[in-house]
Design a protein around this motif. Structure first.
Motif, PDB file in Angstrom:
ATOM      1  N   VAL A  64       0.866  -1.181   0.000  1.00  0.00           N
ATOM      2  CA  VAL A  64       0.000   0.000   0.000  1.00  0.00           C
ATOM      3  C   VAL A  64       0.904   1.232   0.000  1.00  0.00           C
ATOM      4  CG1 VAL A  64      -1.977  -1.079   1.128  1.00  0.00           C
ATOM      5  CG2 VAL A  64      -0.168  -0.062   2.522  1.00  0.00           C
ATOM      6  N   GLY A  65       0.340   2.346  -0.400  1.00  0.00           N
ATOM      7  CA  GLY A  65       1.154   3.547  -0.442  1.00  0.00           C
ATOM      8  C   GLY A  65       0.328   4.808  -0.442  1.00  0.00           C
ATOM      9  N   ASP A  66       1.002   5.907  -0.208  1.00  0.00           N
ATOM     10  CA  ASP A  66       0.367   7.221  -0.186  1.00  0.00           C
ATOM     11  C   ASP A  66       1.229   8.176  -0.995  1.00  0.00           C
ATOM     12  OD1 ASP A  66      -1.519   9.198   0.675  1.00  0.00           O
ATOM     13  OD2 ASP A  66      -0.037   9.913   2.118  1.00  0.00           O
ATOM     14  N   LYS A  67       0.596   8.944  -1.870  1.00  0.00           N
ATOM     15  CA  LYS A  67       1.277   9.947  -2.700  1.00  0.00           C
ATOM     16  C   LYS A  67       2.408   9.332  -3.520  1.00  0.00           C
ATOM     17  CE  LYS A  67       0.233  13.549   0.709  1.00  0.00           C
ATOM     18  NZ  LYS A  67       0.779  14.544   1.668  1.00  0.00           N
ATOM     19  N   LEU A  68       2.154   8.135  -4.045  1.00  0.00           N
ATOM     20  CA  LEU A  68       3.184   7.444  -4.818  1.00  0.00           C
ATOM     21  C   LEU A  68       3.591   8.260  -6.042  1.00  0.00           C
ATOM     22  CD1 LEU A  68       1.936   3.742  -4.746  1.00  0.00           C
ATOM     23  CD2 LEU A  68       3.551   4.886  -3.218  1.00  0.00           C
ATOM     24  N   GLY A  69       4.870   8.205  -6.359  1.00  0.00           N
ATOM     25  CA  GLY A  69       5.384   8.948  -7.498  1.00  0.00           C
ATOM     26  C   GLY A  69       5.635  10.408  -7.214  1.00  0.00           C
ATOM     27  N   THR A  70       5.625  10.798  -5.928  1.00  0.00           N
ATOM     28  CA  THR A  70       5.892  12.181  -5.550  1.00  0.00           C
ATOM     29  C   THR A  70       7.016  12.213  -4.520  1.00  0.00           C
ATOM     30  OG1 THR A  70       4.442  12.359  -3.605  1.00  0.00           O
ATOM     31  CG2 THR A  70       3.416  12.612  -5.773  1.00  0.00           C
ATOM     32  N   TYR A  71       7.471  13.402  -4.232  1.00  0.00           N
ATOM     33  CA  TYR A  71       8.526  13.622  -3.238  1.00  0.00           C
ATOM     34  C   TYR A  71       8.095  13.147  -1.855  1.00  0.00           C
ATOM     35  CZ  TYR A  71      11.961  16.342  -0.505  1.00  0.00           C
ATOM     36  OH  TYR A  71      12.954  16.733   0.360  1.00  0.00           O
ATOM     37  N   VAL A 110      -1.928  -1.748  -4.018  1.00  0.00           N
ATOM     38  CA  VAL A 110      -1.301  -1.015  -5.117  1.00  0.00           C
ATOM     39  C   VAL A 110      -0.777  -2.041  -6.118  1.00  0.00           C
ATOM     40  CG1 VAL A 110       0.604   0.517  -5.759  1.00  0.00           C
ATOM     41  CG2 VAL A 110      -0.636   0.898  -3.622  1.00  0.00           C
ATOM     42  N   ASP A 111      -1.014  -1.792  -7.396  1.00  0.00           N
ATOM     43  CA  ASP A 111      -0.448  -2.653  -8.431  1.00  0.00           C
ATOM     44  C   ASP A 111       1.062  -2.750  -8.224  1.00  0.00           C
ATOM     45  OD1 ASP A 111      -0.681  -3.908 -11.300  1.00  0.00           O
ATOM     46  OD2 ASP A 111       0.956  -2.443 -11.404  1.00  0.00           O
ATOM     47  N   GLU A 112       1.597  -3.961  -8.237  1.00  0.00           N
ATOM     48  CA  GLU A 112       3.001  -4.131  -7.848  1.00  0.00           C
ATOM     49  C   GLU A 112       3.968  -3.542  -8.863  1.00  0.00           C
ATOM     50  OE1 GLU A 112       4.311  -7.427  -5.702  1.00  0.00           O
ATOM     51  OE2 GLU A 112       2.366  -7.824  -4.797  1.00  0.00           O
ATOM     52  N   ALA A 113       3.598  -3.519 -10.129  1.00  0.00           N
ATOM     53  CA  ALA A 113       4.446  -2.860 -11.115  1.00  0.00           C
ATOM     54  C   ALA A 113       4.481  -1.355 -10.848  1.00  0.00           C
ATOM     55  CB  ALA A 113       3.937  -3.141 -12.525  1.00  0.00           C
ATOM     56  N   GLU A 114       3.317  -0.786 -10.508  1.00  0.00           N
ATOM     57  CA  GLU A 114       3.252   0.636 -10.173  1.00  0.00           C
ATOM     58  C   GLU A 114       4.047   0.923  -8.894  1.00  0.00           C
ATOM     59  OE1 GLU A 114      -0.066   3.919  -8.615  1.00  0.00           O
ATOM     60  OE2 GLU A 114      -0.732   2.022  -9.502  1.00  0.00           O
ATOM     61  N   PHE A 115       3.958  -0.002  -7.938  1.00  0.00           N
ATOM     62  CA  PHE A 115       4.666   0.174  -6.679  1.00  0.00           C
ATOM     63  C   PHE A 115       6.180   0.200  -6.912  1.00  0.00           C
ATOM     64  CE2 PHE A 115       6.394  -1.293  -2.587  1.00  0.00           C
ATOM     65  CZ  PHE A 115       5.732  -0.446  -1.718  1.00  0.00           C
ATOM     66  N   LYS A 116       6.669  -0.714  -7.722  1.00  0.00           N
ATOM     67  CA  LYS A 116       8.107  -0.755  -7.999  1.00  0.00           C
ATOM     68  C   LYS A 116       8.554   0.455  -8.810  1.00  0.00           C
ATOM     69  CE  LYS A 116       8.780  -5.728  -7.569  1.00  0.00           C
ATOM     70  NZ  LYS A 116       9.179  -6.991  -8.242  1.00  0.00           N
TER      71      LYS A 116
END
Length: 255
Positions: A76-83, A164-170
């Motif tokens: 799981v994640g929060d604000k993925l792809g950001t600082y 979270v999609d694992e490819a997106e997570f990585k």
């Protein structure tokens, strides 16, 4: 609210792991800033140098360990792809109930997030987060957590409980690896003959300890002690790795 013994056995393997961004800077120094480490590489680096990694590293490593024991889990994640991205893991218990496993924020143990599951409560609890009581409020899709510290100070965090999609997570993990944010090291420490757990933190040239008795700022290194030496002593990371990382942060104007 306590996790199953199976989950806790895996979780305890990480009890001595700091959360740190020094490995990231060290990798930048070695020209590996765009390469996301495999879990096997993380294990090798820890064995050689005492490193661990940031919240993404720890989440990927924990996922691997849980799955190795046959425990269902997902990122799981929060604000993925950001600082400001943050990563954690949800592990499922024997009845499918979900537990938040957040090594990145140095939780003492996972916590139950499924309303209706046996043991779920929204009452304030001790023994889950160093230096604070916590209270969970969950509708099964999102969970809100209150952190209640001595002196009345409170903060909050929200977790989306959907996988979270694992490819997106990585991909988000690789993006985080490419960024050099402020130097940060967090570590749970046992004190008073192991009877209490406190939270030690180094960030951007200063260190402090959070405990159930309040927040204590440490003095700057004196005499023969350096920041690299103190961080190494507190975290267990090789002093040379720490110094290389601090030099990189200084060169980037982040220290």
């Amino acid at each position: 609210m306590n996790a199953t013994q199976e989950i806790l056995r895996v979780w305890r393997r990480f009890d001595d792991f700091p959360m740190e961004t020094l490995t990231k800077a060290w990798l930048h120094a070695n020209g590996d800033s765009l390469n996301l480490r495999t879990v096997e590489r993380m294990r090798e680096d820890r064995k050689k140098y005492g490193t661990s990694g940031n919240c993404f590293d720890l989440a990927l490593w924990l996922l691997d360990e849980l799955r190795g024991e046959g425990i269902s889990c997902y990122p799981v994640g929060d604000k993925l792809g950001t600082y400001d991205a943050h990563a954690a893991v949800i592990a499922r218990g024997n009845e499918g109930e979900r537990y938040l496993c957040d090594l990145g924020d140095q939780w003492i143990q996972p916590i139950l997030l499924d309303p209706g599951a046996k043991g779920y409560t929204e009452a304030p609890l001790s023994g889950f987060f160093p230096g604070a009581r916590i209270a969970v409020s969950s509708d099964g899709y999102k969970a809100n957590i209150r952190y209640m510290r001595p002196g009345g100070k409170e903060s909050r965090a929200e977790f989306d409980l959907e996988p979270v999609d694992e490819a997106e997570f990585k991909e988000a993990a690789a993006y985080s690896q490419s960024l050099l944010s402020l130097p940060l090291v967090e570590k749970r420490l046992l004190i008073d003959n192991g009877s209490r757990i406190v939270h030690w933190e180094y960030e951007n040239g200063a260190s402090q300890i959070s405990s159930d008795r309040g927040l204590f700022h440490e003095s700057e290194p004196m005499g023969d002690e350096t920041w690299a030496a103190r961080i190494s002593r507190r975290s267990g990371i090789d002093k040379g790795i720490v110094q290389t990382a601090l030099d990189i942060y200084a060169a980037e104007g982040l220290l």
